[in-house]
Write a protein that holds these residues in place. Structure first.
Motif, PDB file in Angstrom:
ATOM      1  N   ALA A 169       0.836  -1.209   0.000  1.00 53.33           N
ATOM      2  CA  ALA A 169       0.000   0.000   0.000  1.00 53.33           C
ATOM      3  C   ALA A 169       0.867   1.255   0.000  1.00 53.33           C
ATOM      4  O   ALA A 169       0.526   2.252  -0.638  1.00 53.33           O
ATOM      5  N   ARG A 170       1.990   1.208   0.688  1.00 51.77           N
ATOM      6  CA  ARG A 170       2.900   2.356   0.710  1.00 51.77           C
ATOM      7  C   ARG A 170       3.571   2.543  -0.651  1.00 51.77           C
ATOM      8  O   ARG A 170       3.684   3.650  -1.160  1.00 51.77           O
ATOM      9  N   ASP A 171       4.017   1.443  -1.251  1.00 53.27           N
ATOM     10  CA  ASP A 171       4.772   1.514  -2.506  1.00 53.27           C
ATOM     11  C   ASP A 171       3.887   1.668  -3.748  1.00 53.27           C
ATOM     12  O   ASP A 171       4.332   2.212  -4.756  1.00 53.27           O
ATOM     13  N   HIS A 172       2.654   1.166  -3.685  1.00 52.21           N
ATOM     14  CA  HIS A 172       1.755   1.177  -4.846  1.00 52.21           C
ATOM     15  C   HIS A 172       0.327   1.523  -4.413  1.00 52.21           C
ATOM     16  O   HIS A 172      -0.603   0.742  -4.636  1.00 52.21           O
ATOM     17  N   PRO A 173       0.117   2.695  -3.820  1.00 56.10           N
ATOM     18  CA  PRO A 173      -1.189   2.997  -3.215  1.00 56.10           C
ATOM     19  C   PRO A 173      -2.362   3.018  -4.188  1.00 56.10           C
ATOM     20  O   PRO A 173      -3.468   2.647  -3.806  1.00 56.10           O
ATOM     21  N   GLU A 174      -2.145   3.408  -5.428  1.00 52.32           N
ATOM     22  CA  GLU A 174      -3.259   3.526  -6.370  1.00 52.32           C
ATOM     23  C   GLU A 174      -3.402   2.322  -7.296  1.00 52.32           C
ATOM     24  O   GLU A 174      -4.278   2.307  -8.165  1.00 52.32           O
ATOM     25  N   THR A 175      -2.591   1.302  -7.108  1.00 52.77           N
ATOM     26  CA  THR A 175      -2.696   0.075  -7.906  1.00 52.77           C
ATOM     27  C   THR A 175      -3.902  -0.729  -7.428  1.00 52.77           C
ATOM     28  O   THR A 175      -4.160  -0.831  -6.222  1.00 52.77           O
ATOM     29  N   VAL A 176      -4.646  -1.290  -8.362  1.00 52.89           N
ATOM     30  CA  VAL A 176      -5.818  -2.098  -8.010  1.00 52.89           C
ATOM     31  C   VAL A 176      -5.356  -3.385  -7.329  1.00 52.89           C
ATOM     32  O   VAL A 176      -4.535  -4.131  -7.865  1.00 52.89           O
ATOM     33  N   ALA A 177      -5.886  -3.613  -6.138  1.00 47.74           N
ATOM     34  CA  ALA A 177      -5.545  -4.799  -5.361  1.00 47.74           C
ATOM     35  C   ALA A 177      -6.505  -5.951  -5.632  1.00 47.74           C
ATOM     36  O   ALA A 177      -6.105  -7.109  -5.637  1.00 47.74           O
TER      37      ALA A 177
ATOM     38  N   TYR B  60      -4.811  -0.774  -3.252  1.00 45.46           N
ATOM     39  CA  TYR B  60      -4.087  -1.244  -2.078  1.00 45.46           C
ATOM     40  C   TYR B  60      -4.231  -0.270  -0.912  1.00 45.46           C
ATOM     41  O   TYR B  60      -4.322  -0.681   0.246  1.00 45.46           O
ATOM     42  N   ARG B  61      -4.276   1.044  -1.197  1.00 45.30           N
ATOM     43  CA  ARG B  61      -4.462   2.022  -0.123  1.00 45.30           C
ATOM     44  C   ARG B  61      -5.780   1.782   0.594  1.00 45.30           C
ATOM     45  O   ARG B  61      -5.826   1.732   1.834  1.00 45.30           O
ATOM     46  N   ASN B  62      -6.872   1.633  -0.162  1.00 48.69           N
ATOM     47  CA  ASN B  62      -8.181   1.418   0.462  1.00 48.69           C
ATOM     48  C   ASN B  62      -8.250   0.099   1.191  1.00 48.69           C
ATOM     49  O   ASN B  62      -8.829   0.021   2.275  1.00 48.69           O
TER      50      ASN B  62
END
Length: 73
Positions: A37-45, A63-65
């Motif tokens: 989440a820190r490294d790729h916050p806007e990537t779809v998890a 990943y952030r959400n």
């Protein structure tokens, strides 16, 4: 196909280039989520899709959400 097949039978169906074994870091799962989440916050998890009640749900989560919902922060 039997659920009790040997690993060799499964591996025979792998596409070329797919590793037969994975090496996992010595971190707990929540630490992996926090780091991603820190490294790729806007990537779809994850992507959701399907019927819920009388509605069709089609959505995704970054990943952030996911990290926020997991209570990591």
């Amino acid at each position: 196909m039997s659920m009790m097949q040997s690993a060799g039978q499964w591996e025979a169906a792998y596409d070329p280039g797919v590793p037969r074994h994975l090496t996992y870091p010595g971190l707990p799962l929540h630490a992996l989520l926090e780091r991603t989440a820190r490294d790729h916050p806007e990537t779809v998890a994850t992507v959701f899709g399907g019927a819920v009640g009388n509605r069709c749900i089609d959505s995704s989560m970054t990943y952030r959400n996911l990290d926020l919902l997991a209570g990591s922060e």
